[in-house]
Design a protein around this motif. Structure first.
Motif, PDB file in Angstrom:
ATOM      1  N   LEU A  64     -25.196 -20.190   0.812  1.00 50.94           N
ATOM      2  CA  LEU A  64     -24.874 -21.245  -0.162  1.00 50.94           C
ATOM      3  C   LEU A  64     -25.181 -20.793  -1.588  1.00 50.94           C
ATOM      4  O   LEU A  64     -24.381 -21.003  -2.515  1.00 50.94           O
ATOM      5  N   SER A  65     -26.341 -20.172  -1.779  1.00 47.70           N
ATOM      6  CA  SER A  65     -26.750 -19.727  -3.116  1.00 47.70           C
ATOM      7  C   SER A  65     -25.783 -18.678  -3.660  1.00 47.70           C
ATOM      8  O   SER A  65     -25.392 -18.728  -4.842  1.00 47.70           O
TER       9      SER A  65
ATOM     10  N   GLU B 262     -19.186 -31.311  -9.974  1.00 46.00           N
ATOM     11  CA  GLU B 262     -20.037 -30.282  -9.356  1.00 46.00           C
ATOM     12  C   GLU B 262     -20.355 -30.643  -7.910  1.00 46.00           C
ATOM     13  O   GLU B 262     -20.345 -29.778  -7.027  1.00 46.00           O
TER      14      GLU B 262
ATOM     15  N   SER C 248     -22.658 -18.378  -2.807  1.00 38.76           N
ATOM     16  CA  SER C 248     -21.411 -19.098  -3.083  1.00 38.76           C
ATOM     17  C   SER C 248     -21.475 -19.795  -4.438  1.00 38.76           C
ATOM     18  O   SER C 248     -20.505 -19.748  -5.217  1.00 38.76           O
ATOM     19  N   PHE C 249     -22.612 -20.441  -4.733  1.00 39.64           N
ATOM     20  CA  PHE C 249     -22.777 -21.108  -6.029  1.00 39.64           C
ATOM     21  C   PHE C 249     -22.701 -20.094  -7.174  1.00 39.64           C
ATOM     22  O   PHE C 249     -22.104 -20.361  -8.224  1.00 39.64           O
TER      23      PHE C 249
ATOM     24  N   THR D 205     -20.000 -19.947 -10.304  1.00 42.27           N
ATOM     25  CA  THR D 205     -20.511 -19.921 -11.685  1.00 42.27           C
ATOM     26  C   THR D 205     -19.968 -18.716 -12.443  1.00 42.27           C
ATOM     27  O   THR D 205     -19.547 -18.834 -13.602  1.00 42.27           O
TER      28      THR D 205
ATOM     29  N   LYS E  31     -17.407 -29.966  -5.811  1.00 42.34           N
ATOM     30  CA  LYS E  31     -17.238 -28.529  -5.610  1.00 42.34           C
ATOM     31  C   LYS E  31     -18.200 -27.998  -4.550  1.00 42.34           C
ATOM     32  O   LYS E  31     -17.841 -27.140  -3.743  1.00 42.34           O
ATOM     33  N   ILE E  32     -19.421 -28.519  -4.531  1.00 41.34           N
ATOM     34  CA  ILE E  32     -20.398 -28.120  -3.504  1.00 41.34           C
ATOM     35  C   ILE E  32     -19.860 -28.473  -2.114  1.00 41.34           C
ATOM     36  O   ILE E  32     -19.935 -27.670  -1.177  1.00 41.34           O
TER      37      ILE E  32
ATOM     38  N   ILE F  56     -17.191 -26.069  -1.173  1.00 38.44           N
ATOM     39  CA  ILE F  56     -17.790 -24.780  -0.808  1.00 38.44           C
ATOM     40  C   ILE F  56     -18.269 -24.815   0.645  1.00 38.44           C
ATOM     41  O   ILE F  56     -18.052 -23.870   1.416  1.00 38.44           O
TER      42      ILE F  56
END
Length: 392
Positions: free
Chosen positions: A223-224, A55, A226-227, A231, A58-59, A62
């Motif tokens: 960012l949020s 994770e 993108s997350f 998901t 992955k961040i 991103i």
């Protein structure tokens, strides 16, 4: 976990600085830090941080893909549009073909096992390639000819194509057969990813125009989102999906087209985020490398990887036929499109976990490919771009 974070950042940045001082890529120091601190050498990293390693990687991915989208100049890419499309699947297909021709004779495995190994190896690493192409765009090298844009576009889609192939071959090994819909999903997921990313980027541009908020808040919103996209993609069980990573890059492109001034400020913020994210990404990739496996492989595995890379570079050359790029520029693209790291670290152990007879060999070759190509590819890019590319 706090001690592990401190070790990752302090040792990783220190090793990166040392490598840069002796004219080596900082990436090499970060990878070495991960290997030494990881579970296969000193075992100083907490299991909790290793548990969320994928994770965290992955961040970081991103962050750099969004930054790439925010700074991507599409004008140069339009000149070589056909090549950009071909780069998404032709080099990986050539590398897979090379593996099918070489691996059965060299390693004594079946064609299907060679196909699985080829699918693991065939992906280029966005983690290695993307930050370097962003650096080229910022410095203006090759931008007029569309070279960093070409590599960025190809590297972002290449992984989607290869992972679908890998899933298909694993299914065939398990007796499920090849699914036509999974191959149909490749272009569909790419197109949907582009459309979703552009739409979100345009909507965010309109929102930022009407609602005046701090640039830091804008970064947190992007960012949020993108997350959430990543998901949603992970949770989707439908036959047709979309590529979240491509969507994330195109958010930046959509935002750039509508709010260029704001985009430049946000890009600076993302550049600062990348300073820490880069360390985590490459240290944690290094921590996945089990150097114990390397003692089991001989010259055959090295020859196999080298042979597959020759086929990959040939595939890149085919993509560039008919373009206006000169010989030295084509040579740069061929070399820059070889590094392996993130995808190999993510899927290299799956055949072993599924109990396939070739599992140990696939993981070993994947680890060796990371160790050889990630630092070497980064080194070649860093060393050659000023000599081979023109500055605008």
């Amino acid at each position: 976990m706090l001690l592990s974070i401190a070790l990752i950042l302090l040792v990783g940045m220190c090793m990166s600085w040392i490598c840069q001082k002796i004219k080596l890529p900082g990436l090499l120091g970060m990878l070495a830090t991960g290997v030494v601190l990881g579970p296969y050498v000193l075992n100083l990293l907490d299991s909790s941080i290793l548990g969320i390693s994928s994770e965290l990687r992955k961040i970081a991915l991103i962050i750099i893909l969004t930054r790439a989208g925010l700074g991507l100049d599409l004008s140069g890419l339009k000149k070589i549009g056909r090549s950009a499309v071909m780069m998404c699947f032709v080099p990986a297909s050539f590398e897979l073909l090379g593996m099918l021709l070489i691996a059965p004779k060299l390693m004594g495995i079946t064609l299907l096992e060679a196909a699985i190994m080829g699918a693991v190896l065939a992906a280029v690493s966005p983690a290695v390639v993307v930050p370097r192409m962003v650096k080229l765009m910022e410095e203006g090298y090759g931008v007029k000819e569309g070279i960093p844009q070409l590599i960025l576009a190809g590297a972002s889609v290449d992984d989607v194509y290869v992972i679908v192939l890998f899933s298909t071959f694993v299914g065939m090994m398990q007796g499920k057969g090849a699914s036509v819909i999974s191959f149909v999903n490749i272009p569909v997921s790419i197109i949907l990813g582009i459309a979703i990313g552009l739409l979100i980027g345009v909507l965010l541009a309109c929102f930022f125009k009407k609602v005046h908020i701090r640039d830091t808040t804008k970064v947190l919103i992007i960012l949020s989102i993108s997350f959430l996209l990543v998901t949603i993609e992970d949770k989707m069980t439908t036959a047709i999906t979309f590529s979240a990573l491509i969507a994330i890059m195109f958010i930046g492109i959509g935002l750039q087209k509508k709010r260029e001034v704001v985009t430049k400020r946000i890009s600076v913020k993302y550049g600062k985020l990348w300073v820490g994210a880069e360390v985590f990404l490459f240290v944690l990739v290094g921590a996945t490398v089990n150097i114990g496996y390397l003692g089991k492989v001989g010259i055959k595995a090295v020859l196999l990887i080298a042979g597959a890379l020759v086929f990959r570079m040939l595939g890149v050359f085919v993509c560039l036929l008919g373009t206006s790029l000169r010989g030295k520029e084509k040579a740069f693209v061929m070399m820059a499109y070889t590094p392996k790291a993130t995808v190999q670290a993510a899927i290299g152990g799956i055949p072993l976990s599924l109990g396939f007879a070739c599992g140990d060999m696939v993981l070993t070759v994947a680890v060796l490919a990371i160790v050889l190509t990630a630092p070497l590819g980064a080194f070649v890019i860093d060393l050659s771009y000023k000599k081979l590319l023109d500055k605008r």
